[in-house]
Design a protein around this motif. Structure first.
Motif, PDB file in Angstrom:
ATOM      1  N   VAL A   1     -15.659  -2.369   8.535  1.00 35.82           N
ATOM      2  CA  VAL A   1     -14.368  -2.973   8.215  1.00 35.82           C
ATOM      3  C   VAL A   1     -14.019  -4.007   9.275  1.00 35.82           C
ATOM      4  CG1 VAL A   1     -11.885  -2.538   8.018  1.00 35.82           C
ATOM      5  CG2 VAL A   1     -13.490  -0.931   7.001  1.00 35.82           C
TER       6      VAL A   1
ATOM      7  N   CYS B   1      -8.220  -8.447   9.866  1.00 28.53           N
ATOM      8  CA  CYS B   1      -7.879  -9.068   8.577  1.00 28.53           C
ATOM      9  C   CYS B   1      -6.377  -9.093   8.352  1.00 28.53           C
ATOM     10  CB  CYS B   1      -8.571  -8.338   7.430  1.00 28.53           C
ATOM     11  SG  CYS B   1      -8.182  -6.589   7.334  1.00 28.53           S
ATOM     12  N   LYS B   2      -5.955 -10.117   7.646  1.00 27.46           N
ATOM     13  CA  LYS B   2      -4.539 -10.257   7.327  1.00 27.46           C
ATOM     14  C   LYS B   2      -4.133  -9.177   6.326  1.00 27.46           C
ATOM     15  CE  LYS B   2      -4.525 -15.266   8.070  1.00 27.46           C
ATOM     16  NZ  LYS B   2      -4.288 -16.596   7.465  1.00 27.46           N
ATOM     17  N   GLY B   3      -2.868  -8.808   6.386  1.00 23.38           N
ATOM     18  CA  GLY B   3      -2.370  -7.814   5.453  1.00 23.38           C
ATOM     19  C   GLY B   3      -2.906  -6.427   5.719  1.00 23.38           C
ATOM     20  N   LEU B   4      -3.119  -6.097   7.004  1.00 25.97           N
ATOM     21  CA  LEU B   4      -3.699  -4.805   7.355  1.00 25.97           C
ATOM     22  C   LEU B   4      -2.876  -3.654   6.804  1.00 25.97           C
ATOM     23  CD1 LEU B   4      -5.892  -3.313   8.974  1.00 25.97           C
ATOM     24  CD2 LEU B   4      -4.394  -3.445  10.972  1.00 25.97           C
ATOM     25  N   SER B   5      -1.564  -3.775   6.850  1.00 22.82           N
ATOM     26  CA  SER B   5      -0.709  -2.690   6.383  1.00 22.82           C
ATOM     27  C   SER B   5      -0.818  -2.468   4.880  1.00 22.82           C
ATOM     28  CB  SER B   5       0.758  -2.975   6.750  1.00 22.82           C
ATOM     29  OG  SER B   5       1.200  -4.171   6.139  1.00 22.82           O
ATOM     30  N   GLU B   6      -1.280  -3.491   4.144  1.00 19.14           N
ATOM     31  CA  GLU B   6      -1.415  -3.349   2.691  1.00 19.14           C
ATOM     32  C   GLU B   6      -2.779  -2.807   2.286  1.00 19.14           C
ATOM     33  OE1 GLU B   6       0.017  -6.432   3.925  1.00 19.14           O
ATOM     34  OE2 GLU B   6       1.884  -5.307   3.644  1.00 19.14           O
ATOM     35  N   GLN B   7      -3.710  -2.682   3.241  1.00 24.25           N
ATOM     36  CA  GLN B   7      -5.042  -2.177   2.919  1.00 24.25           C
ATOM     37  C   GLN B   7      -4.967  -0.685   2.589  1.00 24.25           C
ATOM     38  OE1 GLN B   7      -7.842  -4.084   2.856  1.00 24.25           O
ATOM     39  NE2 GLN B   7      -6.673  -5.901   3.418  1.00 24.25           N
ATOM     40  N   ASP B   8      -5.765  -0.253   1.617  1.00 21.32           N
ATOM     41  CA  ASP B   8      -5.879   1.170   1.310  1.00 21.32           C
ATOM     42  C   ASP B   8      -7.166   1.678   1.932  1.00 21.32           C
ATOM     43  OD1 ASP B   8      -5.908   3.715   0.350  1.00 21.32           O
ATOM     44  OD2 ASP B   8      -6.077   3.183  -1.765  1.00 21.32           O
ATOM     45  N   TRP B   9      -7.046   2.378   3.052  1.00 23.22           N
ATOM     46  CA  TRP B   9      -8.213   2.869   3.766  1.00 23.22           C
ATOM     47  C   TRP B   9      -8.493   4.336   3.451  1.00 23.22           C
ATOM     48  CZ3 TRP B   9      -8.323   0.547   9.411  1.00 23.22           C
ATOM     49  CH2 TRP B   9      -8.455  -0.843   9.314  1.00 23.22           C
TER      50      TRP B   9
ATOM     51  N   LYS C   1      -2.337   3.120  10.556  1.00 17.28           N
ATOM     52  CA  LYS C   1      -2.660   3.003   9.130  1.00 17.28           C
ATOM     53  C   LYS C   1      -3.609   4.117   8.698  1.00 17.28           C
ATOM     54  CE  LYS C   1      -2.458   0.786   5.188  1.00 17.28           C
ATOM     55  NZ  LYS C   1      -2.890   1.872   4.308  1.00 17.28           N
TER      56      LYS C   1
ATOM     57  N   ASP D   1      -2.869   7.051   5.979  1.00 18.53           N
ATOM     58  CA  ASP D   1      -3.726   7.236   4.808  1.00 18.53           C
ATOM     59  C   ASP D   1      -4.456   8.575   4.827  1.00 18.53           C
ATOM     60  OD1 ASP D   1      -2.904   4.819   3.860  1.00 18.53           O
ATOM     61  OD2 ASP D   1      -4.743   3.731   4.325  1.00 18.53           O
TER      62      ASP D   1
END
Length: 259
Positions: free
Chosen positions: A145, A149-157, A182, A186
């Motif tokens: 990973v 990357c931008k939008g880290l908080s929106e990633q589903d890990w 994060k 998750d």
């Protein structure tokens, strides 16, 4: 097209010149021009012929010597001028190395391109730190990973790390607090073992360990800088530590849970 050179996208490996492939070493030694990343070890660049032109296109966080489109144009321009160009990258060109973009630019311009794989940063760091990315008793899945990357908080890990899995995070030093938060949001346990490998496969290498909840404090307290990889999973606590000479156990990491 007459007198067109070839663009070679070459992996320089994790840093140790001895970990270059034979093909990579041969190409570096004969190249007329080498366009290299900032993290390529000077000992590797020293293999170049004395009349080779060396061009650094170092990328450090958001500060780029050249934007990617300008790098693409540089490679194509030099090849069309009849010179063989080595585009030298740390690790492997196709793992967070933008090798795909540069290959596409060459193909679109009608310039021959060849990709020469290198030992990836993840493989090199794991070997140097003696961490098995897979282990029959601990991990059968590995995920890579990009941590910046931008939008880290929106990633589903969800599911990227946990029991039976290993997560390797590139370029995650700056965002370590957000990464830890994060992953725990998750569902990953706060005491999941973590190893941070800084300057892998180099004399100044450090291997730092903590539970996931202690990752932000570890990175801050130890002033970790790039290049560094973050490895998360049970394998991080199963390995022999090559720097201390001691064997690590999951129970040992629990002692650092208050970091």
């Amino acid at each position: 097209m007459a007198n067109v050179g070839t663009i070679y996208l070459v992996g320089a490996g994790p840093g140790d010149p001895d970990l270059l492939t034979l093909k990579a070493a041969r190409l570096i030694e004969r190249a007329q021009i080498i366009v290299h990343d900032g993290l390529v070890d000077p000992a590797i660049l020293a293999l170049a012929r004395t009349d080779a032109e060396l061009i650094s296109v170092a990328k450090r966080r958001s500060k780029h010597t050249l934007p990617q489109q300008d790098i693409n144009a540089l490679l194509v321009r030099e090849a069309k001028a009849g010179r063989d160009v080595v585009r030298l990258k740390g690790g492997d060109p196709l793992i967070f190395g933008r090798g795909g973009e540069e290959a596409e630019a060459a193909i679109a311009a009608g310039v021959p391109v060849e990709i020469v794989p290198g030992i990836s940063a993840a493989n090199g760091a794991a070997a140097a730190a003696q961490i098995a990315l897979t282990h029959r008793e601990a991990s059968s899945i590995v995920s890579f990973v990009a941590g910046q990357c931008k939008g880290l908080s929106e990633q589903d890990w969800t599911g990227l790390a946990g029991k039976g899995r290993t997560l390797v995070i590139y370029m995650g030093v700056k965002t370590a607090p957000q990464i830890a938060e994060k992953l725990m949001e998750d569902g990953l346990a706060p005491d999941m073992p973590v190893a941070v490998i800084e300057n892998a496969a180099r004399p100044e290498m450090r291997v730092l360990r903590a539970p996931l909840a202690g990752l932000p404090d570890l990175v801050s307290r130890e002033r970790v800088t790039s290049p560094a990889l973050i490895m998360i999973g049970e394998v991080a606590a199963r390995s022999h530590d090559p720097l201390s000479g001691g064997d690590l156990a999951l129970a040992g990491l629990a002692l650092e849970a208050d970091l």
